[in-house]
Design a protein around this motif. Structure first.
Motif, PDB file in Angstrom:
ATOM      1  N   ILE A  27      -7.242 -54.381 -35.060  1.00  0.00           N
ATOM      2  CA  ILE A  27      -7.190 -53.749 -33.937  1.00  0.00           C
ATOM      3  C   ILE A  27      -8.055 -52.709 -33.843  1.00  0.00           C
ATOM      4  O   ILE A  27      -7.948 -51.658 -34.147  1.00  0.00           O
ATOM      5  CB  ILE A  27      -5.733 -53.507 -33.570  1.00  0.00           C
ATOM      6  N   ASP A  28      -9.173 -52.674 -32.849  1.00  0.00           N
ATOM      7  CA  ASP A  28      -9.953 -51.746 -32.553  1.00  0.00           C
ATOM      8  C   ASP A  28      -9.033 -51.017 -31.300  1.00  0.00           C
ATOM      9  O   ASP A  28      -9.050 -51.558 -30.176  1.00  0.00           O
ATOM     10  CB  ASP A  28     -11.244 -52.350 -31.766  1.00  0.00           C
ATOM     11  N   GLY A  29      -8.548 -49.852 -31.652  1.00  0.00           N
ATOM     12  CA  GLY A  29      -7.512 -49.356 -30.878  1.00  0.00           C
ATOM     13  C   GLY A  29      -7.916 -48.776 -29.437  1.00  0.00           C
ATOM     14  O   GLY A  29      -7.343 -49.319 -28.538  1.00  0.00           O
ATOM     15  N   ALA A  30      -9.261 -48.275 -29.409  1.00  0.00           N
ATOM     16  CA  ALA A  30      -9.615 -47.795 -28.171  1.00  0.00           C
ATOM     17  C   ALA A  30     -10.045 -48.831 -27.380  1.00  0.00           C
ATOM     18  O   ALA A  30      -9.958 -48.942 -26.064  1.00  0.00           O
ATOM     19  CB  ALA A  30     -10.774 -46.626 -28.371  1.00  0.00           C
ATOM     20  N   ASN A  31     -10.835 -49.872 -27.978  1.00  0.00           N
ATOM     21  CA  ASN A  31     -11.242 -50.904 -27.193  1.00  0.00           C
ATOM     22  C   ASN A  31     -10.089 -51.894 -26.595  1.00  0.00           C
ATOM     23  O   ASN A  31      -9.900 -52.351 -25.336  1.00  0.00           O
ATOM     24  CB  ASN A  31     -12.019 -51.862 -27.907  1.00  0.00           C
ATOM     25  N   LEU A  32      -8.928 -52.015 -27.555  1.00  0.00           N
ATOM     26  CA  LEU A  32      -7.845 -52.904 -26.962  1.00  0.00           C
ATOM     27  C   LEU A  32      -7.110 -51.919 -25.728  1.00  0.00           C
ATOM     28  O   LEU A  32      -6.738 -52.617 -24.835  1.00  0.00           O
ATOM     29  CB  LEU A  32      -6.841 -53.086 -28.070  1.00  0.00           C
ATOM     30  N   TYR A  33      -7.016 -50.931 -25.822  1.00  0.00           N
ATOM     31  CA  TYR A  33      -6.320 -49.825 -24.674  1.00  0.00           C
ATOM     32  C   TYR A  33      -7.105 -50.082 -23.653  1.00  0.00           C
ATOM     33  O   TYR A  33      -6.192 -50.347 -22.477  1.00  0.00           O
ATOM     34  CB  TYR A  33      -6.356 -48.606 -25.454  1.00  0.00           C
ATOM     35  N   SER A  34      -8.537 -49.856 -23.445  1.00  0.00           N
ATOM     36  CA  SER A  34      -9.498 -50.005 -22.425  1.00  0.00           C
ATOM     37  C   SER A  34      -9.348 -51.338 -21.790  1.00  0.00           C
ATOM     38  O   SER A  34      -9.133 -51.293 -20.677  1.00  0.00           O
ATOM     39  CB  SER A  34     -10.706 -49.900 -22.935  1.00  0.00           C
ATOM     40  N   ALA A  35      -9.021 -52.619 -22.495  1.00  0.00           N
ATOM     41  CA  ALA A  35      -8.886 -53.828 -22.081  1.00  0.00           C
ATOM     42  C   ALA A  35      -7.691 -53.989 -21.359  1.00  0.00           C
ATOM     43  O   ALA A  35      -7.345 -54.486 -20.217  1.00  0.00           O
ATOM     44  CB  ALA A  35      -9.131 -54.779 -23.179  1.00  0.00           C
ATOM     45  N   ALA A  36      -6.399 -53.568 -21.841  1.00  0.00           N
ATOM     46  CA  ALA A  36      -5.163 -53.628 -21.450  1.00  0.00           C
ATOM     47  C   ALA A  36      -5.096 -53.069 -20.403  1.00  0.00           C
ATOM     48  O   ALA A  36      -4.400 -53.339 -18.843  1.00  0.00           O
ATOM     49  CB  ALA A  36      -4.152 -53.105 -22.549  1.00  0.00           C
ATOM     50  N   ALA A  64      -7.550 -52.167 -17.943  1.00  0.00           N
ATOM     51  CA  ALA A  64      -8.272 -52.595 -17.088  1.00  0.00           C
ATOM     52  C   ALA A  64      -7.422 -53.918 -16.533  1.00  0.00           C
ATOM     53  O   ALA A  64      -7.673 -54.316 -15.178  1.00  0.00           O
ATOM     54  CB  ALA A  64      -9.516 -53.209 -17.818  1.00  0.00           C
ATOM     55  N   LEU A  65      -6.819 -54.498 -17.224  1.00  0.00           N
ATOM     56  CA  LEU A  65      -5.653 -55.597 -16.675  1.00  0.00           C
ATOM     57  C   LEU A  65      -4.208 -55.021 -16.047  1.00  0.00           C
ATOM     58  O   LEU A  65      -3.704 -55.747 -15.756  1.00  0.00           O
ATOM     59  CB  LEU A  65      -5.454 -56.553 -17.915  1.00  0.00           C
ATOM     60  N   GLY A  66      -4.202 -53.658 -16.236  1.00  0.00           N
ATOM     61  CA  GLY A  66      -2.897 -53.114 -15.531  1.00  0.00           C
ATOM     62  C   GLY A  66      -1.904 -53.200 -16.235  1.00  0.00           C
ATOM     63  O   GLY A  66      -0.610 -53.318 -15.829  1.00  0.00           O
ATOM     64  N   PHE A  67      -1.689 -53.365 -17.852  1.00  0.00           N
ATOM     65  CA  PHE A  67      -0.473 -53.118 -18.616  1.00  0.00           C
ATOM     66  C   PHE A  67      -0.513 -52.169 -19.673  1.00  0.00           C
ATOM     67  O   PHE A  67      -1.576 -52.094 -20.088  1.00  0.00           O
ATOM     68  CB  PHE A  67       0.100 -54.502 -18.795  1.00  0.00           C
ATOM     69  N   ASP A  68       0.500 -52.080 -20.232  1.00  0.00           N
ATOM     70  CA  ASP A  68       0.666 -51.202 -21.616  1.00  0.00           C
ATOM     71  C   ASP A  68       1.169 -52.093 -22.590  1.00  0.00           C
ATOM     72  O   ASP A  68       2.227 -52.799 -22.307  1.00  0.00           O
ATOM     73  CB  ASP A  68       1.728 -50.034 -21.360  1.00  0.00           C
ATOM     74  N   ILE A  69       0.641 -51.925 -23.825  1.00  0.00           N
ATOM     75  CA  ILE A  69       1.069 -52.742 -24.878  1.00  0.00           C
ATOM     76  C   ILE A  69       2.372 -52.324 -25.696  1.00  0.00           C
ATOM     77  O   ILE A  69       2.396 -51.029 -26.025  1.00  0.00           O
ATOM     78  CB  ILE A  69      -0.253 -52.890 -25.819  1.00  0.00           C
ATOM     79  N   ASP A  70       2.826 -53.180 -25.802  1.00  0.00           N
ATOM     80  CA  ASP A  70       4.229 -53.176 -26.801  1.00  0.00           C
ATOM     81  C   ASP A  70       4.107 -53.422 -28.325  1.00  0.00           C
ATOM     82  O   ASP A  70       3.954 -54.569 -28.472  1.00  0.00           O
ATOM     83  CB  ASP A  70       5.627 -53.834 -26.217  1.00  0.00           C
ATOM     84  N   ALA A  78      -0.472 -61.160 -22.249  1.00  0.00           N
ATOM     85  CA  ALA A  78       0.210 -60.043 -21.733  1.00  0.00           C
ATOM     86  C   ALA A  78       1.527 -60.473 -21.562  1.00  0.00           C
ATOM     87  O   ALA A  78       2.479 -59.492 -21.793  1.00  0.00           O
ATOM     88  CB  ALA A  78      -0.305 -59.598 -20.438  1.00  0.00           C
ATOM     89  N   PRO A  79       2.128 -61.441 -21.001  1.00  0.00           N
ATOM     90  CA  PRO A  79       3.420 -61.674 -20.926  1.00  0.00           C
ATOM     91  C   PRO A  79       4.439 -61.734 -22.338  1.00  0.00           C
ATOM     92  O   PRO A  79       5.668 -61.378 -22.221  1.00  0.00           O
ATOM     93  CB  PRO A  79       3.664 -62.924 -20.208  1.00  0.00           C
ATOM     94  N   LEU A  80       3.574 -61.814 -23.239  1.00  0.00           N
ATOM     95  CA  LEU A  80       4.272 -61.674 -24.578  1.00  0.00           C
ATOM     96  C   LEU A  80       4.247 -60.366 -25.384  1.00  0.00           C
ATOM     97  O   LEU A  80       5.157 -59.912 -26.126  1.00  0.00           O
ATOM     98  CB  LEU A  80       3.535 -62.744 -25.662  1.00  0.00           C
ATOM     99  N   ILE A  81       3.419 -59.528 -24.916  1.00  0.00           N
ATOM    100  CA  ILE A  81       3.004 -58.309 -25.578  1.00  0.00           C
ATOM    101  C   ILE A  81       3.232 -56.979 -24.778  1.00  0.00           C
ATOM    102  O   ILE A  81       3.191 -55.929 -25.054  1.00  0.00           O
ATOM    103  CB  ILE A  81       1.765 -58.341 -26.206  1.00  0.00           C
ATOM    104  N   ALA A  82       3.235 -57.189 -23.344  1.00  0.00           N
ATOM    105  CA  ALA A  82       3.619 -56.180 -22.320  1.00  0.00           C
ATOM    106  C   ALA A  82       4.859 -55.304 -22.462  1.00  0.00           C
ATOM    107  O   ALA A  82       5.644 -55.755 -22.571  1.00  0.00           O
ATOM    108  CB  ALA A  82       3.078 -56.686 -21.072  1.00  0.00           C
ATOM    109  N   ARG A  83       4.570 -54.042 -22.454  1.00  0.00           N
ATOM    110  CA  ARG A  83       5.555 -53.005 -22.411  1.00  0.00           C
ATOM    111  C   ARG A  83       6.603 -53.347 -20.965  1.00  0.00           C
ATOM    112  O   ARG A  83       5.763 -53.219 -19.928  1.00  0.00           O
ATOM    113  CB  ARG A  83       5.237 -51.804 -22.293  1.00  0.00           C
ATOM    114  N   SER A  84       7.671 -53.594 -20.842  1.00  0.00           N
ATOM    115  CA  SER A  84       8.534 -53.827 -19.591  1.00  0.00           C
ATOM    116  C   SER A  84       8.406 -52.206 -18.856  1.00  0.00           C
ATOM    117  O   SER A  84       8.668 -51.217 -19.401  1.00  0.00           O
ATOM    118  CB  SER A  84       9.891 -54.097 -19.984  1.00  0.00           C
TER     119      SER A  84
END
Length: 211
Positions: free
Chosen positions: A15-24, A26-32, A171-177
């Motif tokens: 996991i490229d942390g900064a890259n994944l954070y930017s992609a998430a 851009a899609l409007g969600f936060d990763i759990d 996203a539906p599987l990994i997004a933070r509620s």
């Protein structure tokens, strides 16, 4: 989630942390990150989950330290290094914290122990890495997004990968509620666990990185 996974294949996440954070973002969600690990544990034999991020060296306290500590205690192998400060040709102060080399070395060193590499990055610089790993007989799935504006994944990387997993569909599987306690700080663990035996929720990466 689209993608080809086999029950007994050995899988590792890079996991490229900064890259994944930017992609998430851009899609409007936060990763759990607890949910993310669970998803891929159910897809195969998860050998390792590496998370790469740079830290500002001269800061007394890094805003993303709570997230890093939580990941370190909860199933992720953390790879960090200090950022480097430099001044560009226009005299502007810049911070550099690229983790590409560290990620590439780990993928190549782990290759003989794996069947399937899951790369969380859209960086086109990884195309040659993917090609090299494929020549060793491994399959490579790239997780990023083409649904942001602009797309976060380089076309050459997407073409080279055996499979492309669209982050928006994951996203539906990994997004933070939104109802979760996103501002709760990470509790101090005891041997990786809280006193009641349950693992704490990961701090919100959006809050950490925007601090």
């Amino acid at each position: 989630m689209k993608g080809n996974f086999y029950e007994n294949e050995r899988v590792a996440l890079f996991i490229d942390g900064a890259n994944l954070y930017s992609a998430a973002r851009a899609l409007g969600f936060d990763i759990d990150y607890r949910r993310l690990l669970k998803v891929f544990r159910e897809k195969g034999r998860l050998v390792r989950a590496y998370y790469y991020t740079a830290l500002v060296e001269d800061q007394e306290y890094s805003p993303i330290r709570p997230l890093i500590d939580w990941l370190d205690y909860n199933g992720y192998t953390m790879v960090t290094k200090p950022t480097k400060e430099f001044t560009d040709a226009m005299g502007r102060r810049k911070i550099k914290g690229n983790m590409d080399i560290e990620l590439a070395i780990d993928v190549l060193e782990m290759a003989e122990h794996l069947d399937h590499v899951i790369l969380f990055s859209g960086d086109g610089d990884f195309r040659r890495l993917v090609e090299a790993v494929q020549r060793r007989g491994l399959r490579v799935s790239v997780v990023s997004t083409i649904k942001s504006a602009p797309p976060m994944v380089a076309d050459e990387l997407r073409r080279q990968a055996d499979d492309f997993v669209e982050l928006a569909e994951l996203a539906p599987l990994i997004a933070r509620s939104p109802s979760e306690r996103t501002q709760r700080p990470a509790a101090a663990p005891i041997n990786g666990r809280e006193a009641d035996g349950d693992l704490d929720d990961a701090p919100s990466e959006a809050l950490m990185r925007s601090a």
